[in-house]
Scaffold this active site. Structure first.
Site, mmCIF file in Angstrom:
data_model
loop_
_atom_site.group_PDB
_atom_site.id
_atom_site.type_symbol
_atom_site.label_atom_id
_atom_site.label_comp_id
_atom_site.label_asym_id
_atom_site.label_seq_id
_atom_site.Cartn_x
_atom_site.Cartn_y
_atom_site.Cartn_z
ATOM 1 N N ASN A 117 0.813 -1.224 0.000
ATOM 2 C CA ASN A 117 0.000 0.000 0.000
ATOM 3 C C ASN A 117 0.848 1.277 0.000
ATOM 4 O OD1 ASN A 117 0.878 -0.184 2.604
ATOM 5 N ND2 ASN A 117 -1.111 -0.654 3.494
ATOM 6 N N ARG A 256 3.000 6.606 11.867
ATOM 7 C CA ARG A 256 2.334 6.081 13.059
ATOM 8 C C ARG A 256 2.091 7.223 14.027
ATOM 9 N NH1 ARG A 256 0.777 2.674 10.371
ATOM 10 N NH2 ARG A 256 1.267 0.459 10.422
ATOM 11 N N GLN A 285 -5.943 3.297 18.325
ATOM 12 C CA GLN A 285 -6.972 3.151 17.289
ATOM 13 C C GLN A 285 -7.969 2.073 17.678
ATOM 14 O OE1 GLN A 285 -4.174 4.598 13.582
ATOM 15 N NE2 GLN A 285 -5.227 2.685 13.365
ATOM 16 N N HIS A 309 -7.749 6.191 10.025
ATOM 17 C CA HIS A 309 -6.636 5.488 9.373
ATOM 18 C C HIS A 309 -7.134 4.736 8.128
ATOM 19 C CE1 HIS A 309 -2.959 2.608 10.106
ATOM 20 N NE2 HIS A 309 -3.016 3.074 8.875
HETATM 21 P P1 NAI Z 1 10.284 1.011 4.518
HETATM 22 O O1 NAI Z 1 10.792 -0.049 5.420
HETATM 23 O O2 NAI Z 1 10.399 0.820 3.050
HETATM 24 O O3 NAI Z 1 11.013 2.399 4.863
HETATM 25 C C1 NAI Z 1 11.114 2.911 6.155
HETATM 26 C C2 NAI Z 1 12.359 3.792 6.199
HETATM 27 O O4 NAI Z 1 12.362 4.497 7.447
HETATM 28 C C3 NAI Z 1 13.649 2.984 6.129
HETATM 29 O O5 NAI Z 1 14.475 3.491 5.094
HETATM 30 C C4 NAI Z 1 14.281 3.204 7.493
HETATM 31 O O6 NAI Z 1 15.689 3.228 7.477
HETATM 32 C C5 NAI Z 1 13.707 4.555 7.884
HETATM 33 N N1 NAI Z 1 13.802 4.845 9.296
HETATM 34 C C6 NAI Z 1 13.607 4.013 10.351
HETATM 35 N N2 NAI Z 1 13.823 4.670 11.499
HETATM 36 C C7 NAI Z 1 14.144 5.935 11.177
HETATM 37 C C8 NAI Z 1 14.490 7.072 11.939
HETATM 38 N N3 NAI Z 1 14.574 7.032 13.286
HETATM 39 N N4 NAI Z 1 14.744 8.223 11.282
HETATM 40 C C9 NAI Z 1 14.716 8.266 9.938
HETATM 41 N N5 NAI Z 1 14.409 7.205 9.157
HETATM 42 C C10 NAI Z 1 14.136 6.056 9.784
HETATM 43 O O7 NAI Z 1 8.791 1.259 4.948
HETATM 44 P P2 NAI Z 1 7.616 1.947 4.115
HETATM 45 O O8 NAI Z 1 6.939 0.950 3.262
HETATM 46 O O9 NAI Z 1 8.149 3.193 3.506
HETATM 47 O O10 NAI Z 1 6.603 2.297 5.308
HETATM 48 C C11 NAI Z 1 6.993 3.175 6.355
HETATM 49 C C12 NAI Z 1 5.941 3.183 7.444
HETATM 50 O O11 NAI Z 1 4.743 3.809 6.968
HETATM 51 C C13 NAI Z 1 5.471 1.797 7.901
HETATM 52 O O12 NAI Z 1 6.350 1.202 8.808
HETATM 53 C C14 NAI Z 1 4.146 2.133 8.540
HETATM 54 O O13 NAI Z 1 4.323 2.489 9.886
HETATM 55 C C15 NAI Z 1 3.656 3.348 7.746
HETATM 56 N N6 NAI Z 1 2.527 2.990 6.856
HETATM 57 C C16 NAI Z 1 1.319 3.609 7.040
HETATM 58 C C17 NAI Z 1 0.217 3.259 6.298
HETATM 59 C C18 NAI Z 1 -1.098 3.954 6.449
HETATM 60 O O14 NAI Z 1 -2.120 3.423 6.020
HETATM 61 N N7 NAI Z 1 -1.146 5.127 7.035
HETATM 62 C C19 NAI Z 1 0.291 2.180 5.300
HETATM 63 C C20 NAI Z 1 1.645 1.682 5.077
HETATM 64 C C21 NAI Z 1 2.691 2.052 5.867
#
Ligand code: NAI
Length: 358
Positions: A117, A256, A285, A309
């Site tokens: 997503n 989040r 939530q 959400h």
């Molecule tokens: P991803 O794993 O591809 O990328 C996450 C990035 O955040 C990584 O490059 C990681 O190194 C970085 N990161 C981790 N801790 C960090 C920090 N302290 N400071 C800076 N960067 C940091 O994950 P993706 O697919 O981009 O998703 C990210 C988040 O988005 C998910 O974990 C989820 O919590 C949220 N999400 C929300 C959705 C919604 O419906 N609102 C749906 C999908 C994801």
């Protein structure tokens, strides 16, 4: 095996729209698949408290399916009670509702449908930025209540063009946000991520890496958060961090809710330190009726771009994460290897580098 799924209620909408796969009613489309293979499938939305279906059935479930939209919070205590549990599958992206450190200790695998997503969320981020920067919500409310006063809206409306925009986290979503921002001709695109992008990716995205979050937020007109929730991001945006934001900047968080201190953000919006905050994720939530993010507005009456959400649960996304969940289950039942990118926690260790520097 006993497969337990915690999903959200779709009520009338789920009956009318079968593509609402992530609902209790439509069961991720998995019932006939699971039952034809002889498995028991329990689906519920009842998730909170010791008398919830979730807490009762987890005691002898082998596989747990959850979504981040209506999270079944699998704590260390519950894990200790879940004697048969081997695998947790997140139908979607973001598995922070599972205590991942406890999953490592309990040798419990945590898998998610990586990428399912990310486009849906990136689009929501762009929309949220425009909604805030262009002061859309008060403008729409004005016409719907029958009023007309252009100056009241325009006094707090700007263009996205020419702004400095930065993302905390430049993974799948963060990179898609950056690429979608390029046609808006921003002044500069910035990112902070401990996993630096490859130089050719930075070049393609015209994004400059900043070494530190404070440094990033102090330069940005618009900040977006696209990092998972873990020990290093929980409460990251608090009263102290907000002091480093440019006065009158905008913050979009679809990552989040608990990455932001709810009261501190609401106070910053009310004072005008933040001109606005938008997002769809909440620290609890469903969000309680009196959650400060439901009602916060800036001194000019706008700046609230909150929604429930839903960004990652569009009908398009639901098809992708339902299919991805089925694939993960098939691999598990057939003893085939999982797609490496889907493995957040393998047996006894983190496989993803996205949940903090370890
Ligand atoms: P991803 O794993 O591809 O990328 C996450 C990035 O955040 C990584 O490059 C990681 O190194 C970085 N990161 C981790 N801790 C960090 C920090 N302290 N400071 C800076 N960067 C940091 O994950 P993706 O697919 O981009 O998703 C990210 C988040 O988005 C998910 O974990 C989820 O919590 C949220 N999400 C929300 C959705 C919604 O419906 N609102 C749906 C999908 C994801």
């Amino acid at each position: 095996m006993k497969v337990l799924a915690v999903l959200y209620n779709g009520f009338k909408a789920a009956k009318a729209e079968p593509r609402l796969l992530g609902t209790v009613e439509n069961e991720l489309g998995l019932r006939s698949f699971l039952e034809s293979r002889g498995h028991e499938y329990i689906v519920t939305s009842s998730k909170d408290g010791p008398n919830s279906d979730f807490q009762k059935h987890i005691a002898d479930a082998d596989i747990l399916i959850t979504t981040p939209f209506h999270p079944g919070y699998l704590t260390r205590d519950l894990m200790n009670k879940a004697k048969n549990l081997k695998v947790c599958v997140t139908a979607g992206v973001g598995s922070d509702h599972i205590d991942l450190n406890a999953a490592v200790d309990n040798k419990l695998q945590v898998l998610e449908v990586t990428g399912s997503n990310v486009v849906s969320v990136a689009e929501q981020v762009l929309m949220s930025m425009l909604v805030l920067v262009r002061n859309f919500v008060p403008a729409n409310e004005m016409v719907r209540r029958g009023d007309w006063n252009v100056a009241d809206i325009a006094q707090n409306a700007f263009d996205l063009e020419g702004k400095t925009i930065g993302t905390i986290g430049a993974g799948r979503i963060g990179q898609r946000v950056l690429s979608r921002l390029q046609p808006f001709n921003p002044k500069e695109l910035l990112y902070y991520d401990y996993n630096a992008l490859a130089p050719e990716t930075e070049k393609a995205l015209t994004a400059r890496r900043v070494d530190d979050v404070k440094d990033l937020v102090s330069q940005c007109d618009v900040v977006t958060i696209n990092a998972p929730l873990h020990e290093g991001t929980r409460g990251l945006i608090n009263k102290d961090m907000l002091k480093h934001f440019k006065p009158g900047s905008w913050l979009v968080n679809t990552a989040r809710g608990a990455i932001c201190e709810a009261e501190d953000v609401a106070a910053a919006v009310r004072s005008g330190q933040l001109r606005g905050y938008a997002g769809d994720v909440w620290n609890v939530q469903p969000a309680p009726k009196d959650h400060p993010w439901r009602s916060m507005v800036n001194p000019l009456g706008g700046g609230n771009g909150m929604t429930p959400h839903y960004s990652g649960t569009t009908l398009d996304a639901q098809i992708r994460y339902a299919e991805g969940t089925k694939e993960i289950l098939e691999n598990y039942f057939d003893g085939k290897p999982q797609e490496p990118a889907n493995v957040i926690v393998g047996v006894g260790k983190y496989e993803s580098s996205s949940y903090g520097q370890r």
